[in-house]
Scaffold this active site. Structure first.
Site, PDB file in Angstrom:
ATOM      1  N   SER A  13     -36.025  51.856 -28.709  1.00 17.97           N
ATOM      2  CA  SER A  13     -37.430  51.824 -29.137  1.00 17.97           C
ATOM      3  C   SER A  13     -37.706  53.031 -30.009  1.00 17.97           C
ATOM      4  O   SER A  13     -37.632  54.173 -29.553  1.00 17.97           O
ATOM      5  CB  SER A  13     -38.358  51.851 -27.922  1.00 17.97           C
ATOM      6  OG  SER A  13     -39.656  52.217 -28.359  1.00 17.97           O
ATOM      7  N   HIS A  38     -36.134  48.144 -31.699  1.00 18.50           N
ATOM      8  CA  HIS A  38     -37.363  47.758 -30.988  1.00 18.50           C
ATOM      9  C   HIS A  38     -38.540  48.520 -31.593  1.00 18.50           C
ATOM     10  O   HIS A  38     -38.517  49.748 -31.677  1.00 18.50           O
ATOM     11  CB  HIS A  38     -37.218  48.055 -29.497  1.00 18.50           C
ATOM     12  CG  HIS A  38     -38.383  47.569 -28.671  1.00 18.50           C
ATOM     13  ND1 HIS A  38     -38.540  46.250 -28.318  1.00 18.50           N
ATOM     14  CD2 HIS A  38     -39.446  48.225 -28.146  1.00 18.50           C
ATOM     15  CE1 HIS A  38     -39.645  46.108 -27.599  1.00 18.50           C
ATOM     16  NE2 HIS A  38     -40.224  47.303 -27.484  1.00 18.50           N
ATOM     17  N   ASP A  40     -42.495  49.176 -31.515  1.00 18.67           N
ATOM     18  CA  ASP A  40     -43.688  49.091 -30.660  1.00 18.67           C
ATOM     19  C   ASP A  40     -44.968  49.246 -31.474  1.00 18.67           C
ATOM     20  O   ASP A  40     -45.219  50.302 -32.050  1.00 18.67           O
ATOM     21  CB  ASP A  40     -43.639  50.181 -29.587  1.00 18.67           C
ATOM     22  CG  ASP A  40     -42.644  49.845 -28.496  1.00 18.67           C
ATOM     23  OD1 ASP A  40     -42.725  48.726 -27.947  1.00 18.67           O
ATOM     24  OD2 ASP A  40     -41.792  50.699 -28.187  1.00 18.67           O
ATOM     25  N   MET A  42     -48.941  49.375 -31.335  1.00 16.14           N
ATOM     26  CA  MET A  42     -50.075  49.603 -30.420  1.00 16.14           C
ATOM     27  C   MET A  42     -51.343  49.820 -31.229  1.00 16.14           C
ATOM     28  O   MET A  42     -51.323  50.499 -32.262  1.00 16.14           O
ATOM     29  CB  MET A  42     -49.799  50.825 -29.548  1.00 16.14           C
ATOM     30  CG  MET A  42     -48.484  50.752 -28.784  1.00 16.14           C
ATOM     31  SD  MET A  42     -48.305  52.152 -27.678  1.00 16.14           S
ATOM     32  CE  MET A  42     -46.617  51.892 -27.094  1.00 16.14           C
ATOM     33  N   HIS A  72     -42.726  44.308 -31.036  1.00 18.56           N
ATOM     34  CA  HIS A  72     -43.427  44.130 -29.759  1.00 18.56           C
ATOM     35  C   HIS A  72     -44.895  44.434 -30.012  1.00 18.56           C
ATOM     36  O   HIS A  72     -45.275  45.592 -30.153  1.00 18.56           O
ATOM     37  CB  HIS A  72     -42.793  45.082 -28.726  1.00 18.56           C
ATOM     38  CG  HIS A  72     -43.515  45.146 -27.420  1.00 18.56           C
ATOM     39  ND1 HIS A  72     -43.279  46.144 -26.488  1.00 18.56           N
ATOM     40  CD2 HIS A  72     -44.463  44.346 -26.885  1.00 18.56           C
ATOM     41  CE1 HIS A  72     -44.056  45.952 -25.436  1.00 18.56           C
ATOM     42  NE2 HIS A  72     -44.792  44.884 -25.655  1.00 18.56           N
ATOM     43  N   MET A  74     -48.461  45.002 -29.104  1.00 14.92           N
ATOM     44  CA  MET A  74     -49.430  45.340 -28.044  1.00 14.92           C
ATOM     45  C   MET A  74     -50.778  45.461 -28.736  1.00 14.92           C
ATOM     46  O   MET A  74     -51.332  46.555 -28.896  1.00 14.92           O
ATOM     47  CB  MET A  74     -49.009  46.641 -27.349  1.00 14.92           C
ATOM     48  CG  MET A  74     -47.758  46.466 -26.488  1.00 14.92           C
ATOM     49  SD  MET A  74     -46.936  48.021 -26.082  1.00 14.92           S
ATOM     50  CE  MET A  74     -45.875  48.175 -27.520  1.00 14.92           C
ATOM     51  N   MET A 143     -42.105  43.836 -18.964  1.00  9.81           N
ATOM     52  CA  MET A 143     -42.433  45.259 -18.984  1.00  9.81           C
ATOM     53  C   MET A 143     -42.138  45.835 -17.598  1.00  9.81           C
ATOM     54  O   MET A 143     -42.613  45.312 -16.584  1.00  9.81           O
ATOM     55  CB  MET A 143     -43.918  45.473 -19.294  1.00  9.81           C
ATOM     56  CG  MET A 143     -44.375  45.046 -20.674  1.00  9.81           C
ATOM     57  SD  MET A 143     -43.490  45.833 -22.024  1.00  9.81           S
ATOM     58  CE  MET A 143     -43.837  47.573 -21.734  1.00  9.81           C
ATOM     59  N   PHE A 149     -47.150  53.730 -23.507  1.00  9.27           N
ATOM     60  CA  PHE A 149     -46.494  55.029 -23.680  1.00  9.27           C
ATOM     61  C   PHE A 149     -45.012  54.942 -23.350  1.00  9.27           C
ATOM     62  O   PHE A 149     -44.622  54.200 -22.437  1.00  9.27           O
ATOM     63  CB  PHE A 149     -47.148  56.078 -22.767  1.00  9.27           C
ATOM     64  CG  PHE A 149     -48.617  56.228 -23.020  1.00  9.27           C
ATOM     65  CD1 PHE A 149     -49.092  57.034 -24.058  1.00  9.27           C
ATOM     66  CD2 PHE A 149     -49.536  55.512 -22.268  1.00  9.27           C
ATOM     67  CE1 PHE A 149     -50.454  57.133 -24.322  1.00  9.27           C
ATOM     68  CE2 PHE A 149     -50.897  55.601 -22.519  1.00  9.27           C
ATOM     69  CZ  PHE A 149     -51.356  56.421 -23.546  1.00  9.27           C
ATOM     70  N   GLY A 150     -44.222  55.730 -24.066  1.00 14.29           N
ATOM     71  CA  GLY A 150     -42.821  55.895 -23.702  1.00 14.29           C
ATOM     72  C   GLY A 150     -42.704  56.927 -22.591  1.00 14.29           C
ATOM     73  O   GLY A 150     -43.686  57.584 -22.222  1.00 14.29           O
ATOM     74  N   GLY A 151     -41.505  57.034 -22.034  1.00 16.50           N
ATOM     75  CA  GLY A 151     -41.223  58.099 -21.079  1.00 16.50           C
ATOM     76  C   GLY A 151     -41.750  57.891 -19.672  1.00 16.50           C
ATOM     77  O   GLY A 151     -41.776  58.821 -18.873  1.00 16.50           O
ATOM     78  N   ASP A 181     -38.195  46.319 -20.743  1.00 13.75           N
ATOM     79  CA  ASP A 181     -38.768  47.403 -21.559  1.00 13.75           C
ATOM     80  C   ASP A 181     -39.521  48.382 -20.663  1.00 13.75           C
ATOM     81  O   ASP A 181     -40.532  48.020 -20.063  1.00 13.75           O
ATOM     82  CB  ASP A 181     -39.717  46.781 -22.599  1.00 13.75           C
ATOM     83  CG  ASP A 181     -40.275  47.795 -23.588  1.00 13.75           C
ATOM     84  OD1 ASP A 181     -39.925  48.981 -23.511  1.00 13.75           O
ATOM     85  OD2 ASP A 181     -41.075  47.364 -24.444  1.00 13.75           O
ATOM     86  N   GLY A 182     -39.010  49.606 -20.600  1.00 14.43           N
ATOM     87  CA  GLY A 182     -39.714  50.670 -19.896  1.00 14.43           C
ATOM     88  C   GLY A 182     -38.864  51.354 -18.846  1.00 14.43           C
ATOM     89  O   GLY A 182     -38.436  50.730 -17.877  1.00 14.43           O
ATOM     90  N   GLY A 183     -38.572  52.618 -19.065  1.00 13.73           N
ATOM     91  CA  GLY A 183     -37.864  53.401 -18.054  1.00 13.73           C
ATOM     92  C   GLY A 183     -36.400  53.061 -17.900  1.00 13.73           C
ATOM     93  O   GLY A 183     -35.795  53.358 -16.851  1.00 13.73           O
ATOM     94  N   SER A 204     -37.060  56.826 -24.750  1.00 13.62           N
ATOM     95  CA  SER A 204     -36.830  58.247 -24.501  1.00 13.62           C
ATOM     96  C   SER A 204     -35.381  58.536 -24.129  1.00 13.62           C
ATOM     97  O   SER A 204     -34.844  59.589 -24.485  1.00 13.62           O
ATOM     98  CB  SER A 204     -37.790  58.760 -23.422  1.00 13.62           C
ATOM     99  OG  SER A 204     -37.775  57.923 -22.295  1.00 13.62           O
TER     100      SER A 204
HETATM  101  C1  DX5 Z   1     -44.118  50.972 -23.873  1.00  9.83           C
HETATM  102  C2  DX5 Z   1     -43.180  50.478 -24.946  1.00  9.83           C
HETATM  103  C3  DX5 Z   1     -41.752  50.784 -24.720  1.00  9.83           C
HETATM  104  C4  DX5 Z   1     -41.424  52.237 -24.647  1.00  9.83           C
HETATM  105  C5  DX5 Z   1     -40.169  52.412 -23.855  1.00  9.83           C
HETATM  106  O1  DX5 Z   1     -45.367  50.403 -24.037  1.00  9.83           O
HETATM  107  O2  DX5 Z   1     -43.293  49.082 -25.067  1.00  9.83           O
HETATM  108  O3  DX5 Z   1     -40.931  50.133 -25.681  1.00  9.83           O
HETATM  109  O4  DX5 Z   1     -41.262  52.832 -25.884  1.00  9.83           O
HETATM  110  O5  DX5 Z   1     -39.925  53.762 -23.748  1.00  9.83           O
HETATM  111  P1  DX5 Z   1     -39.048  54.374 -22.569  1.00  9.83           P
HETATM  112  O6  DX5 Z   1     -37.674  53.831 -22.706  1.00  9.83           O
HETATM  113  O7  DX5 Z   1     -39.145  55.839 -22.847  1.00  9.83           O
HETATM  114  O8  DX5 Z   1     -39.701  53.982 -21.276  1.00  9.83           O
HETATM  115 ZN    ZN Z   2     -41.849  47.886 -26.320  1.00  5.49          ZN
END
Ligand code: DX5
Ligand code: ZN
Length: 233
Positions: A13, A38, A40, A42, A72, A74, A143, A149-151, A181-183, A204
């Site tokens: 991402s 990927h 994102d 927003m 993606h 959002m 998700m 948010f990332g991280g 997607d996420g973590g 991240s």
């Molecule tokens: C969150 C995004 C993810 C995010 C993932 O809304 O859709 O794609 O960037 O980031 P990490 O891998 O850091 O959780």
């Molecule tokens: Zn995403």
């Protein structure tokens, strides 16, 4: 398709990339073996953050990126931006069912534009949104954090949801990717794959790796992901 034959794709991402050097960041991560970019999107409305739009997608294509771009969305509403991302060169376009008044129509718009379509499920969004559109999706994206948010940390309840989504996809007989997607990190990607995912977004974990000056800084984390996934086959 069984676990033994499923191919695993890694989709860094770019939310966690250095936006001031985005073309170079994408080149480097692809050179390190990433399969998909990927992307994102927003809108500070559907989610409480504001990122990048179709102009940036188009700029990456003009920069020479030929890898699949996984947009993606959002955003709410979704339909006008679907057209913009088709024109901007996206490969996959996924959206959240809560953000569309007409899910079937939005999916059809994506395919009519020659792109691959997908639905995204927030942690509390039921998979029943798939009930009447299995023939219209190329991707199911779960998700494993709340979007925005990332991280953030992987929500463990997503593993059971992945198993349920995998069953639905296999029972349908359609060729549908199951993305998470996420973590996603090196230490949980194998467990996530065993639960049924075949496409892994990591922000991240990838873009936080290595030292900034090193163009090969993403090699070791990508290799570590592959090693973990090789143990799942
Ligand atoms: C969150 C995004 C993810 C995010 C993932 O809304 O859709 O794609 O960037 O980031 P990490 O891998 O850091 O959780
Ligand atoms: Zn995403």
């Amino acid at each position: 398709m069984t676990d033994a034959t499923r191919d695993f794709l890694i989709a860094p991402s770019i939310l966690s990339a250095d936006f001031a050097r985005l073309g170079e960041e994408v080149d480097n991560v692809l050179a390190s073996g990433a399969d998909i970019v990927h992307f994102d999107v927003m809108d500070n409305h559907y989610v409480p953050n504001l990122t990048i739009g179709p102009m940036v997608c188009e700029a990456l294509r003009k920069h020479g990126v030929t890898a699949p771009i996984d947009a993606h969305l959002m955003v709410k509403p979704v339909d006008r931006l679907i057209g913009d991302f088709i024109d901007a060169g996206a490969t996959y376009i996924t959206f959240h069912p809560e953000a569309s008044d007409h899910i079937d129509r939005s999916l059809q718009l994506i395919r009519d534009g020659g792109c691959k379509s997908g639905l995204v499920f927030n942690p509390a969004t039921p998979l029943s949104f798939l009930d009447h559109v299995m023939d219209k999706v190329d991707m199911v994206l779960l998700m494993s954090v709340n979007p925005g948010f990332g991280g953030q940390s992987f929500l463990p309840g997503t593993l059971n949801k992945l198993r349920a989504a995998r069953q639905r996809i296999d029972a349908s007989g359609y060729d549908i990717r199951l993305e998470i997607d996420g973590g996603v990190k090196v230490d949980n990607i194998a467990e996530i794959a065993r639960a049924g995912a075949d496409t892994f977004v990591a922000g991240s974990a990838v873009f936080g790796a290595g030292s900034e000056a090193d163009p090969h800084r993403y090699d070791s984390v990508m290799r570590a992901f592959r090693e973990q996934l090789a143990g799942v086959r």
